[in-house]
Design an enzyme around this catalytic site. Sequence first.
Site, PDB file in Angstrom:
ATOM      1  N   LYS A 166       0.833  -1.210   0.000  1.00 41.81           N
ATOM      2  CA  LYS A 166       0.000   0.000   0.000  1.00 41.81           C
ATOM      3  C   LYS A 166       0.862   1.252   0.000  1.00 41.81           C
ATOM      4  O   LYS A 166       0.585   2.224  -0.728  1.00 41.81           O
ATOM      5  CB  LYS A 166      -0.925  -0.001   1.225  1.00 41.81           C
ATOM      6  N   LYS A 235       2.030  10.786   4.902  1.00 37.21           N
ATOM      7  CA  LYS A 235       2.418   9.684   5.793  1.00 37.21           C
ATOM      8  C   LYS A 235       2.862   8.464   4.985  1.00 37.21           C
ATOM      9  O   LYS A 235       3.909   7.868   5.273  1.00 37.21           O
ATOM     10  CB  LYS A 235       1.240   9.307   6.691  1.00 37.21           C
TER      11      LYS A 235
END
Length: 290
Positions: A166, A235
């Site tokens: 991811k 992030k």
Amino acid sequence: MIQSVAFIGLGAMGYRMAAHLPKHFEQVLVWNRNFAKAKQHAAMYGTQAVSLQDAVQADVIFSCLPTSADVEQLLADLQLKSGSIWVDCTSGVPESAKKLAQQLKKDGVYFLDAPVSGQTIGAEKGTLTVMIGGDAAAFQKALPAIQAFGGLIKHVGESGAGFAVKAVNNMLMAVNLCAVAEGFTTLKAHGVELSEALDCINASSGKSMVTETIFPQRVLTREFPVTFALPLLAKDTGIALDLAREAKLATPVLATARNMIQAANASSDNVVDFSSAVKMYESWSKITLE
């Protein structure tokens, strides 16, 4: 057989993902920090709003929180049922997944890192891509529940592998976003019609998800709907770069993209959509991409 399913974290993604579970399971428990949202979900979809401790007694427990730190903090004070499976759909840190998998295994609980891709529209339609790391047997047991909101579901490796895929996926999207912003700024500086150029590129080798959907639907329209927040992309690019550094790899393109996304995030006053990162380029060039 899965008798009960729980969903923890009813944000933009989790709220929609959890809505599919009652179509497949009789007992679906939901919990959210803002408990009023859990009650609202129960009223809308037939789930049951319960306490956190009650929620984690389910056979399969999904979590979808902002960061791995949030998941670790949540788990620190909970007693889980032996034999249950915790499926974390957070876009998290691979090392955290490894740690939690080892920690929970002592209590007979399996932990799967299972981040999703497809944004809120995919969550609404139940067509998300789910990339899963962890014990293969636990994956098979939890699969019927994951299929409630997943389209493409892949077991990609051991604990941490799902989070790694991811993070790299989102990093690649960030690379594309930065490149397209620079390319289209160049085109407009030379008087090119951007919508017509976009049609040409999308029929040529330079196309990507950024050119096919993000630019035409968010940037050129100037709408920038908040479906995936820029701080979350910042992030994820950091996680991806950390993975490269841990492997002692030279990744100058990824490092540059990460720096650009971090800078765009730092220059944003409020929580904005990831596509708003192009506004940083616009502020530098004084050229608006529309």
